[in-house]
Design an enzyme around this catalytic site. Structure first.
Site, PDB file in Angstrom:
ATOM      1  N   GLU A 331     -25.504  36.593  16.143  1.00 11.07           N
ATOM      2  CA  GLU A 331     -26.422  36.959  17.226  1.00 11.07           C
ATOM      3  C   GLU A 331     -26.720  38.455  17.240  1.00 11.07           C
ATOM      4  OE1 GLU A 331     -27.897  34.560  18.597  1.00 11.07           O
ATOM      5  OE2 GLU A 331     -26.531  33.029  17.826  1.00 11.07           O
ATOM      6  N   HIS A 334     -29.271  39.288  14.740  1.00 11.12           N
ATOM      7  CA  HIS A 334     -30.608  38.958  15.228  1.00 11.12           C
ATOM      8  C   HIS A 334     -31.265  40.125  15.951  1.00 11.12           C
ATOM      9  CE1 HIS A 334     -31.633  34.861  14.379  1.00 11.12           C
ATOM     10  NE2 HIS A 334     -30.565  34.336  14.969  1.00 11.12           N
TER      11      HIS A 334
END
Length: 875
Positions: A331, A334
């Site tokens: 994450e 990202h």
């Protein structure tokens, strides 16, 4: 959807697929990017105000959107669904204020305003008032019920990807329409709230409310917008000038320490790797007790199911710690891949997800080499290659025409094949040229959108190698090649002939596809050199015939390898001494060749027998997975006893050496291997292992600390599978009392394993419980089916279809019902499911049904073919 519309959509999909495969992708251009919305107006900034009503599960909203008209138009179109527009007006220079009449197209999920006079290019303000629903399922804004001690609590959160921002805010809800967001929200006075940017100020309101004012975000796609609010706590630290916070529900901050330390390490690592520092002032990692499985990478406010982030330092097993670090790494990656630079359209979703998966593995391996995550990634690659070797697979880049197709793109091909391809490409280009290209790509396209062509151009310039030519084969074609290897020795030199063909598990491919294949050719213990070939065959000459030939020794290639008999025998004869990667690849390729009817089962069994004292967890996982497949295929057949006897002969000696209990100085891998082997033996009915597991569960009921974290999952699985009604009641009681998602998920998973049909029915009924979060109830029915109750689970799923489908988030809508029969090897189940989906759902859902049905039929064919070989191989 009418039949005519279905036929038109099917034709459009076919046409798009043909055009997609036939044409090389162009660099990103806003005007030519796919999507439903016209490109004549773009949003500049949304100023939104929200007033949630938690008692009624509704919200009021208002927003002013600064828009820029790029060319004269008589219509404003944006996205909205399940929202009622109460008022709308347009204002700007030379037009005053104009009231607008909304036109909502529910099927297309659009909101339009027809203008009496054409709107000239320039800046305007679109003001909207609206109201909508706070959902139970994780789409748009959703609510969660949870417990804090004995107190009942409710909180709200959002989940927008891929196309659910439009359920909360009327937006240009396509990734190419980047805009800034400025949020204010009114909430109860005991709530805290978190969004993409830091809180600027709070003010008290009448009626026990308070107003939160958040700062303006960078320009970003709408699906990255986030709001989380409730009775929350936060712990923070600073790294490279960024305020990093872990947010939890009450009383869970002690479990946040691990994630906070990991977040600091990861932010520092990525700042250095990408060469573009994280651009926001803060990065919150928000752990919520339900909502969805996994996590969502909202810029500056990542939301996790708490079971994937929080680590109890006393109770959590090693796997939870590894999951937390790995998903955190994904994450946070990202924040660059996806957020700072975003794919232009959902057909390039892999630019987000494949890269984040690849980067997460790389970062985790950097910080925790003892976990051997690269070997684990190879095991994940084996799984996706089995999906990719069927006629129902799809390319990494697949045309996306509808919202449902955008949601369906979040699958193993996008994530795991994308990651595996990048690993192969990085190995071929070299780590430093690859990194140089990535840095150039980030620097050039930050705060913008891209296609794969933009990435290939950056990597090609940095490496000087033909990246676009090589890469397009792997991203626009489905499947992968089998490399067949023949060798001969003449005048002291080894002549190696490689030929390629598409590898399939279900039926022979008719397309005769070829790939540009980067492949390393070497010898065991020696050096390897790259060959790049694109035709049907090529020949490589080695200067010596010494040493055993090995293809792809580091196992970075996304292809299968089939040696001639002499080559296979040479490697198999020293299997236990091969490097980890070579050993794992030889094992995986051989099993896949058995499944494809290219190698006899006896050859695989002989190879596995050479791995008897295998030290690596990933290799044991591969062996036990393949043998478990045989065990499942042999259900109800006399061959099952032979399969189980062989698994026992393989696993029991290693388990005996490890023993039942943790030992001082043991590695993480040894602890996890102990639990894996115990679980494998219990699964095949080993009475002593099952008895020990049940005895430890009885001790757990008296003293939970009596079971070590490393064995807790094994003990719960045995209790769930082999327990009686009293055991089931004990699990249900603890499920109801669970304070954390980790514990709740553990109890629920164990209950899905019950072998008794009466207990299985009780678990199915739980899937309708409003007391459990929908992301958990959504997993129960397929899990019961996998526990040898397919028909029972299917009958329940179809009888309760409406209620079950309502709980699905967007990425599960089309795959949920097919997943109920996906574990079967009975073709009748595939027929039944396909007919049902065809009768009750549209064409997008039928794609997922066909994939699941193909898996069932492929498994049935393997059963018919492999069971006769079992007796000869395992006598």
């Amino acid at each position: 959807m009418t039949l005519l519309k279905q036929l038109r959509l099917a034709a459009a999909i076919a046409l798009a697929c043909t055009a997609f495969a036939a044409n090389a992708e162009a660099p990103y251009a806003f005007a030519t990017t796919p999507g439903k919305l016209p490109k004549d107006i773009v949003p500049v900034q949304y100023a939104a105000h929200l007033i949630p009503d938690l008692a009624a599960n509704t919200f009021l909203g208002s927003q002013t959107v600064e828009i820029e008209v790029l060319k004269t138009t008589s219509r404003i179109m944006l996205n909205a669904v399940d929202i009622e527009i109460d008022a709308a007006s347009l204002s700007g220079k030379n037009i005053g204020a104009i009231k607008l009449a909304p036109l909502i197209d529910k099927e297309q999920e659009t909101l339009s305003f027809a203008l009496a006079q054409p709107l000239a290019p320039g800046r305007y303000n679109l003001a909207l008032k609206f109201h909508g629903l706070i959902n139970r399922e994780a789409r748009g804004m959703f609510h969660m019920k949870y417990k804090a001690g004995s107190a009942a609590r409710t909180m709200i959160a959002t989940n927008m990807e891929p196309t659910d921002t439009r359920r909360l805010l009327p937006t240009w809800d396509e990734p190419a329409f980047r805009a800034a967001f400025k949020l204010t929200v009114d909430l109860p006075s005991n709530f805290k709230a978190y969004s993409n940017t830091p809180l600027e100020r709070q003010e008290k309101l009448d009626g026990g409310l308070q107003r939160f004012h958040f700062g303006v975000t960078p320009k970003m796609p709408s699906y990255l917008f986030v709001l989380v609010a409730g009775q929350l706590e936060r712990v923070s630290a600073r790294q490279d000038g960024v305020d990093i916070g872990i947010v939890t529900t009450e009383g869970k901050l002690p479990s946040a320490a691990y994630a906070l330390a990991a977040s600091k390490d990861l932010l520092r690592y990525y700042n250095n790797y990408f060469g573009v520092p994280y651009p926001l002032a803060k990065l919150d990692q928000i752990a919520i007790p339900g909502g969805f499985n996994g996590a969502m990478e909202n810029w500056g406010g990542i939301v996790y199911n708490e079971s994937t982030l929080l680590v109890d330092p006393q109770k959590s097993p090693d796997s939870v710690r590894q999951t937390s670090f790995g998903i955190n790494a994904h994450e946070v990656a990202h924040q660059w891949f996806g957020n700072l630079v975003t794919m232009g359209w959902w057909d390039n979703l892999w630019l987000n997800e494949g890269f984040a998966s690849w980067m997460a593995t790389k970062a985790t391996d950097h910080f925790h080499p003892e976990w051997r995550v690269q070997l684990g990634a190879l095991a994940e690659r084996e799984s996706v290659m089995n999906l990719d070797a069927r006629k129902t697979t799809h390319p990494i880049q697949t045309p996306v025409l509808t919202e449902a197709q955008a949601a369906d793109a979040f699958d193993a091909i996008t994530y795991a094949k994308g990651q595996a391809f990048l690993r192969m490409l990085e190995a071929y280009l070299g780590e430093e040229p690859f990194r140089k290209g990535i840095r150039a790509y980030m620097a050039k396209h930050q705060y913008g959108n891209t296609t794969t062509a933009d990435l290939w151009a950056a990597l090609e310039k940095a490496s000087g190698k033909p990246v676009e030519k090589l890469a397009s084969d792997w991203t626009t074609q489905p499947g992968f090649p089998l490399l067949k290897v023949e060798q001969s020795c003449t005048d002291g030199k080894r002549r190696v002939t490689l030929s390629q063909e598409q590898f399939r598990l279900d039926e022979a491919a008719v397309e005769k596809r070829l790939w540009n294949v980067p492949v390393q050719v070497g010898t065991v213990g020696g050096k390897a050199s790259y060959a790049l070939f694109s035709g049907a065959s090529t020949t490589v000459t080695q200067p010596s015939c010494e040493g055993a030939l090995v293809i792809d020794p580091a196992s970075v290639g996304y292809f299968r390898v089939q040696y001639d008999q002499a080559g296979f025998d040479a490697l198999a004869g020293q299997a236990a001494k091969l490097p980890d990667t070579t050993r794992l690849k030889l094992l995986g390729d051989t099993w896949s060749l058995v499944q494809a009817d290219r190698v006899q089962l006896a050859s695989y069994v002989k190879l596995v027998s050479a791995y008897a004292d295998e030290p690596r967890l990933a290799v044991w996982n591969a062996m036990l997975d393949s043998l478990a497949t045989l065990d499942i295929l042999a259900e109800g057949e006399p061959e099952r006893a032979l399969v189980r006897r062989y698994i026992t002969s393989l696993a029991a000696p290693k388990f005996a050496r490890l023993g039942w209990d943790d030992k001082p100085g043991e590695s993480t891998e040894e602890r996890q291997l102990r639990a894996l082997l115990a679980g494998a033996l219990a699964k095949i009915g080993d009475p002593a292992v099952i008895a020990e597991g049940r005895a430890r569960f009885a001790l757990f009921l008296k003293d939970p600390a009596s079971v070590s974290p490393s064995m807790i999952d094994f003990v719960m699985r045995v209790a769930g599978r082999h327990g009686d009604a009293a055991t089931y009641d004990a699990l249900a009681s603890r499920l109801a009392q669970a304070q954390t998602a980790e514990e709740r998920n553990r109890y629920a998973r164990s209950m899905t394993l019950a072998s008794d049909p009466a207990l299985a029915r009780r678990t199915l009924a739980m899937a309708l419980s409003p007391e459990l979060p929908p992301q958990l109830t959504s997993t129960l029915v397929p899990a019961v089916a996998r526990a040898e109750h397919v028909e029972l689970a299917w009958a329940f799923a179809t009888a309760n279809r409406a209620a079950l489908m309502k709980d699905q988030e967007s990425v599960n809508q089309n795959s949920f019902l097919p997943s109920v029969v996906a574990s079967s090897s009975n073709p009748a189940h595939a027929d039944m499911m396909e007919a049902y989906v065809k009768q009750n759902f549209g064409p997008d859902a039928q794609v997922e049904a066909q994939r699941a049905a193909n898996a069932v039929r492929t498994r049935a064919a393997q059963k018919a073919r492999l069971l006769p070989q079992v007796r000869a191989a395992l006598k």
